[in-house]
Scaffold this active site. Structure first.
Site, PDB file in Angstrom:
ATOM      1  N   HIS A 114      -8.012   9.196  -1.844  1.00  0.00           N
ATOM      2  CA  HIS A 114      -7.390   9.217  -0.517  1.00  0.00           C
ATOM      3  C   HIS A 114      -8.286   9.901   0.522  1.00  0.00           C
ATOM      4  O   HIS A 114      -8.430   9.429   1.645  1.00  0.00           O
ATOM      5  CB  HIS A 114      -6.038   9.944  -0.613  1.00  0.00           C
ATOM      6  CG  HIS A 114      -5.058   9.529   0.435  1.00  0.00           C
ATOM      7  ND1 HIS A 114      -3.711   9.423   0.202  1.00  0.00           N
ATOM      8  CD2 HIS A 114      -5.227   9.181   1.733  1.00  0.00           C
ATOM      9  CE1 HIS A 114      -3.085   9.030   1.311  1.00  0.00           C
ATOM     10  NE2 HIS A 114      -3.999   8.882   2.254  1.00  0.00           N
ATOM     11  N   LYS A 154      -2.946   5.771  -4.127  1.00  0.00           N
ATOM     12  CA  LYS A 154      -4.097   6.637  -3.823  1.00  0.00           C
ATOM     13  C   LYS A 154      -3.970   7.999  -4.504  1.00  0.00           C
ATOM     14  O   LYS A 154      -2.866   8.538  -4.627  1.00  0.00           O
ATOM     15  CB  LYS A 154      -4.217   6.853  -2.304  1.00  0.00           C
ATOM     16  CG  LYS A 154      -4.131   5.581  -1.490  1.00  0.00           C
ATOM     17  CD  LYS A 154      -4.369   5.806  -0.012  1.00  0.00           C
ATOM     18  CE  LYS A 154      -3.936   4.588   0.785  1.00  0.00           C
ATOM     19  NZ  LYS A 154      -2.504   4.514   1.056  1.00  0.00           N
ATOM     20  N   ASP A 191       0.838  -1.195   0.000  1.00  0.00           N
ATOM     21  CA  ASP A 191       0.000   0.000   0.000  1.00  0.00           C
ATOM     22  C   ASP A 191       0.874   1.247   0.000  1.00  0.00           C
ATOM     23  O   ASP A 191       1.655   1.461   0.923  1.00  0.00           O
ATOM     24  CB  ASP A 191      -0.892   0.005   1.251  1.00  0.00           C
ATOM     25  CG  ASP A 191      -1.807   1.222   1.300  1.00  0.00           C
ATOM     26  OD1 ASP A 191      -2.898   1.150   0.716  1.00  0.00           O
ATOM     27  OD2 ASP A 191      -1.426   2.247   1.921  1.00  0.00           O
ATOM     28  N   TYR A 195       2.685  10.015  -0.017  1.00  0.00           N
ATOM     29  CA  TYR A 195       3.786   9.476   0.793  1.00  0.00           C
ATOM     30  C   TYR A 195       5.144   9.810   0.167  1.00  0.00           C
ATOM     31  O   TYR A 195       6.178   9.677   0.820  1.00  0.00           O
ATOM     32  CB  TYR A 195       3.683   7.952   0.961  1.00  0.00           C
ATOM     33  CG  TYR A 195       2.394   7.450   1.580  1.00  0.00           C
ATOM     34  CD1 TYR A 195       1.535   8.309   2.266  1.00  0.00           C
ATOM     35  CD2 TYR A 195       2.025   6.115   1.490  1.00  0.00           C
ATOM     36  CE1 TYR A 195       0.348   7.847   2.818  1.00  0.00           C
ATOM     37  CE2 TYR A 195       0.846   5.645   2.048  1.00  0.00           C
ATOM     38  CZ  TYR A 195       0.008   6.518   2.699  1.00  0.00           C
ATOM     39  OH  TYR A 195      -1.171   6.055   3.238  1.00  0.00           O
TER      40      TYR A 195
HETATM   41  N1  NAP Z   1      -5.725   6.105   3.840  1.00  0.00           N
HETATM   42  C1  NAP Z   1      -5.181   6.859   4.773  1.00  0.00           C
HETATM   43  O1  NAP Z   1      -5.611   7.998   5.027  1.00  0.00           O
HETATM   44  C2  NAP Z   1      -4.043   6.304   5.580  1.00  0.00           C
HETATM   45  C3  NAP Z   1      -3.634   6.954   6.746  1.00  0.00           C
HETATM   46  C4  NAP Z   1      -2.581   6.399   7.484  1.00  0.00           C
HETATM   47  C5  NAP Z   1      -1.966   5.232   7.068  1.00  0.00           C
HETATM   48  N2  NAP Z   1      -2.365   4.614   5.902  1.00  0.00           N
HETATM   49  C6  NAP Z   1      -1.731   3.355   5.430  1.00  0.00           C
HETATM   50  O2  NAP Z   1      -1.780   2.411   6.508  1.00  0.00           O
HETATM   51  C7  NAP Z   1      -0.476   1.950   6.790  1.00  0.00           C
HETATM   52  C8  NAP Z   1      -0.326   1.544   8.243  1.00  0.00           C
HETATM   53  O3  NAP Z   1      -0.599   2.614   9.124  1.00  0.00           O
HETATM   54  P1  NAP Z   1       0.536   3.463   9.861  1.00  0.00           P
HETATM   55  O4  NAP Z   1       1.771   3.393   9.065  1.00  0.00           O
HETATM   56  O5  NAP Z   1      -0.032   4.806  10.123  1.00  0.00           O
HETATM   57  O6  NAP Z   1       0.746   2.788  11.283  1.00  0.00           O
HETATM   58  P2  NAP Z   1       0.715   1.326  11.949  1.00  0.00           P
HETATM   59  O7  NAP Z   1       0.920   0.269  10.933  1.00  0.00           O
HETATM   60  O8  NAP Z   1      -0.495   1.266  12.822  1.00  0.00           O
HETATM   61  O9  NAP Z   1       1.962   1.406  12.920  1.00  0.00           O
HETATM   62  C9  NAP Z   1       3.270   1.538  12.481  1.00  0.00           C
HETATM   63  C10 NAP Z   1       4.191   1.536  13.708  1.00  0.00           C
HETATM   64  O10 NAP Z   1       4.123   0.237  14.332  1.00  0.00           O
HETATM   65  C11 NAP Z   1       5.454  -0.215  14.588  1.00  0.00           C
HETATM   66  N3  NAP Z   1       5.466  -1.657  14.421  1.00  0.00           N
HETATM   67  C12 NAP Z   1       5.179  -2.366  13.310  1.00  0.00           C
HETATM   68  N4  NAP Z   1       5.243  -3.682  13.547  1.00  0.00           N
HETATM   69  C13 NAP Z   1       5.592  -3.819  14.852  1.00  0.00           C
HETATM   70  C14 NAP Z   1       5.826  -4.941  15.675  1.00  0.00           C
HETATM   71  N5  NAP Z   1       5.688  -6.200  15.210  1.00  0.00           N
HETATM   72  N6  NAP Z   1       6.166  -4.735  16.963  1.00  0.00           N
HETATM   73  C15 NAP Z   1       6.303  -3.472  17.444  1.00  0.00           C
HETATM   74  N7  NAP Z   1       6.099  -2.355  16.703  1.00  0.00           N
HETATM   75  C16 NAP Z   1       5.748  -2.533  15.413  1.00  0.00           C
HETATM   76  C17 NAP Z   1       6.319   0.465  13.563  1.00  0.00           C
HETATM   77  O11 NAP Z   1       7.618   0.617  14.070  1.00  0.00           O
HETATM   78  P3  NAP Z   1       8.901  -0.122  13.395  1.00  0.00           P
HETATM   79  O12 NAP Z   1       9.109   0.561  12.063  1.00  0.00           O
HETATM   80  O13 NAP Z   1       9.969   0.116  14.373  1.00  0.00           O
HETATM   81  O14 NAP Z   1       8.541  -1.565  13.236  1.00  0.00           O
HETATM   82  C18 NAP Z   1       5.633   1.810  13.400  1.00  0.00           C
HETATM   83  O15 NAP Z   1       6.102   2.728  14.363  1.00  0.00           O
HETATM   84  C19 NAP Z   1       0.409   3.139   6.378  1.00  0.00           C
HETATM   85  O16 NAP Z   1       1.763   2.824   6.310  1.00  0.00           O
HETATM   86  C20 NAP Z   1      -0.252   3.513   5.080  1.00  0.00           C
HETATM   87  O17 NAP Z   1       0.128   2.620   4.047  1.00  0.00           O
HETATM   88  C21 NAP Z   1      -3.407   5.135   5.162  1.00  0.00           C
END
Ligand code: NAP
Length: 315
Positions: A154, A121, A91, A96
């Site tokens: 998005h 997106k 994704d 980004y």
């Molecule tokens: N459509 C939208 O508006 C929107 C908004 C936000 C996000 N997104 C998408 O959703 C994806 C995921 O959301 P997000 O990036 O906001 O946050 P997330 O996946 O909820 O959290 C990411 C965090 O979790 C940590 N992490 C990951 N695996 C882990 C594990 N096994 N143990 C401990 N910590 C862990 C990572 O640190 P480390 O790097 O140290 O592992 C990072 O700090 C985004 O990357 C993006 O592609 C879309």
């Protein structure tokens, strides 16, 4: 169109109220398919990721890699690592700023394009019929791919109608395998569905233990739109990774809090796209297909719902 403009002003609270009538009691989605998305690919993954059949018949992996903030060489490495471990859904998004890196990681993986599921997106600045077509072209040019598996609006901002028309044309032309939205209110979805030919296949919204989106979940199930969670770990906010309830469940199953969190999404029938910059975490997050959360575990996690966004800065 006017209706849409009014709807655009609705807030998330109204989203929940509007969809309340569709509240259902089912805890789990019965997904159309539990086939392995990458089963055919040559033995790279130890844990083949099951797929779901979207409302247009397309198969989509139920777990993928989120890439927000994974830029440059880090992004390239994480995408290549994830694919080598067995991920197939990646994704990304124009905003980004990492589509070039994601594309490089994809090529570095050596896995055939048709075995991957690449999602990007359309950003707010590119809304409207002509701009959306250009925005899409820029994304696939940066990724160096001929088509996208999934393309999402998005945010519901600006000319949604014109953007959707452009996306429908790209969909019919085979340039996008499925089209969908992100961060929409149910009424905006109602409007999109009522006034257009192609129904969104996906709705990507903030969903995690502290914001479980129960009413959106029921609404999307009712309308045959697959729910996808962004921030499945709430980015660790509200101390998710050390939450006592999640930690106790994790201990019981000899798993980590991250794995319990992702398994919870999986058992609800929600696609999750966890992001990690660490190969060990990317691997850990894939290892969720060999255990089951019990009803009592699911019930305990449901008590964690604060029913509010953990990202107020984006509202
Ligand atoms: N459509 C939208 O508006 C929107 C908004 C936000 C996000 N997104 C998408 O959703 C994806 C995921 O959301 P997000 O990036 O906001 O946050 P997330 O996946 O909820 O959290 C990411 C965090 O979790 C940590 N992490 C990951 N695996 C882990 C594990 N096994 N143990 C401990 N910590 C862990 C990572 O640190 P480390 O790097 O140290 O592992 C990072 O700090 C985004 O990357 C993006 O592609 C879309």
């Amino acid at each position: 169109m006017n209706k849409k403009r009014n709807i655009n002003d609705m807030n998330r609270r109204q989203f929940l109220q509007t969809s309340a009538e569709f509240a259902a009691t089912a805890m789990f989605l019965s997904l159309g398919s539990a086939q392995s998305f990458a089963a055919a690919s040559a033995g790279a993954q130890e844990n083949p990721i099951p797929s779901v059949t979207l409302n247009n018949g397309l198969q989509m992996p139920r777990l993928g890699l989120g890439t927000m903030t994974l830029n440059g060489s880090v992004g390239e490495r994480c995408v290549a690592d994830a694919i080598s471990l067995g991920y197939r859904l990646i994704d990304t998004a124009m905003i980004y700023g990492n589509e070039v890196a994601v594309g490089a990681g994809i090529r570095q993986s050596g896995i055939k394009r048709e075995e991957l599921f690449i999602a990007s997106k359309l950003w707010k600045a590119d809304m409207g019929y002509e701009n959306a077509k250009k925005g899409f072209q820029t994304s696939i040019d940066k990724l160096k791919v001929d088509y996208l598996d999934l393309y999402l609006i998005h945010r519901p901002s600006g000319d949604v109608e014109g953007s959707w028309k452009a996306m429908e044309e790209l969909y019919h032309g085979g340039k996008i395998k499925a089209i969908g939205v992100s961060n929409f209110e149910p009424a905006q979805l109602d409007d999109l569905i009522a006034n257009n030919e192609v129904k969104p296949a996906i709705h990507q919204i903030e969903t995690h233990a502290f914001y479980q989106e129960g009413k959106a979940y029921d609404y999307l199930k009712q309308h045959g739109v697959q729910m996808e969670a962004w921030a499945p770990f709430a980015e660790g906010r509200h101390e998710l990774f050390t939450n006592a309830t999640l930690a106790a469940i994790a201990r019981k199953h000899n798993k980590t809090v991250a794995q319990v969190s992702l398994r919870w999404h999986y058992q609800r029938g929600i696609i999750a796209i966890p992001r990690s910059s660490q190969k060990a975490h990317i691997a850990e997050n894939l290892n969720i297909f060999d255990f089951n959360l019990e009803d009592s575990d699911m019930a305990s996690i449901s008590t964690l719902d604060l029913n509010t966004t953990q990202f107020p800065e984006w509202s």
